[in-house]
Structure formats: C-alpha cells, structure tokens
Design a protein around this motif. Sequence first.
Motif, PDB file in Angstrom:
ATOM      1  N   TYR A   7      33.718 -12.151 -31.752  1.00  0.00           N
ATOM      2  CA  TYR A   7      33.776 -13.591 -30.936  1.00  0.00           C
ATOM      3  C   TYR A   7      33.909 -14.596 -31.707  1.00  0.00           C
ATOM      4  N   LEU A  56      35.526 -18.148 -30.409  1.00  0.00           N
ATOM      5  CA  LEU A  56      34.839 -18.980 -29.457  1.00  0.00           C
ATOM      6  C   LEU A  56      33.531 -19.363 -29.689  1.00  0.00           C
ATOM      7  N   TRP A  57      32.962 -18.296 -30.645  1.00  0.00           N
ATOM      8  CA  TRP A  57      31.397 -18.476 -30.676  1.00  0.00           C
ATOM      9  C   TRP A  57      30.904 -18.580 -32.322  1.00  0.00           C
ATOM     10  N   ASN A  81      28.785 -21.979 -28.297  1.00  0.00           N
ATOM     11  CA  ASN A  81      30.242 -21.816 -27.848  1.00  0.00           C
ATOM     12  C   ASN A  81      30.809 -23.189 -28.721  1.00  0.00           C
ATOM     13  N   ARG A  82      32.088 -22.785 -29.519  1.00  0.00           N
ATOM     14  CA  ARG A  82      32.770 -23.885 -30.111  1.00  0.00           C
ATOM     15  C   ARG A  82      33.461 -24.928 -29.432  1.00  0.00           C
ATOM     16  N   VAL A  83      33.549 -24.723 -28.018  1.00  0.00           N
ATOM     17  CA  VAL A  83      34.192 -25.468 -27.174  1.00  0.00           C
ATOM     18  C   VAL A  83      33.470 -26.395 -26.443  1.00  0.00           C
TER      19      VAL A  83
END
Length: 102
Positions: free
Chosen positions: A32, A35-36, A52-54
């Motif tokens: 993951y 995104l993580w 969460n990177r976004v």
Amino acid sequence: MSEPESSSRWQARVIPPQIPNYADFAACAEQYSALWAITYEHHSPCPYTARNRVTGHTVAVDDLDLLDHILGTYEPPHPVRGYYGQQVCTRTPTRTLDGVAQ
C-alpha cells in the motif's frame, strides 16, 4: 594496558524492540506504499498507523490483518459533495386536465 570489563562497555544508542511479524508488516507497507505511509509505534495501544498520502486520513489499529483489510477496502469520500441547504429547488409548472398551467 588492560581490557575494559564487559560491564563498563556502553552502547551508543538504545536498540528499539523489533516489530512483531516484521515480514508481514513490511509486505503490507510495500503493498500500500503508493497511497499510505505505514508506521509502527512501540508501547502504543494501536501501534500500527497508516496515513493516506493524498487525503491525510489516519488509521490506527492493533492488528496487522485488520490494517491490511482496512487499507484494501478504503474508499476516500468523493471530492465533490453537496451541502445541506444549498440544493436548488425549482418548481416545474404542471398542467391540469383542462390545459391550464399552475
């Protein structure tokens, strides 16, 4: 010159405890990683943490299998959301049986 006793030796830094099930943790983090950002914090009630990177949302759990499940099924909220009270209400004129618009 005498050798220092083993009891007088010191270590440069404290070695942190190992992450339990490290191979599974590393596999989950790698799976993951797009995104993580996944971390492990020792002595925490919920040591497995993912951010969460976004969206910046954070998940913290105490079980690696649960973290894997959550990250695999996570769906971020849709970026376009309606707000209560901002919906436009338009009334379409209706026609009666005799053809008159109301």
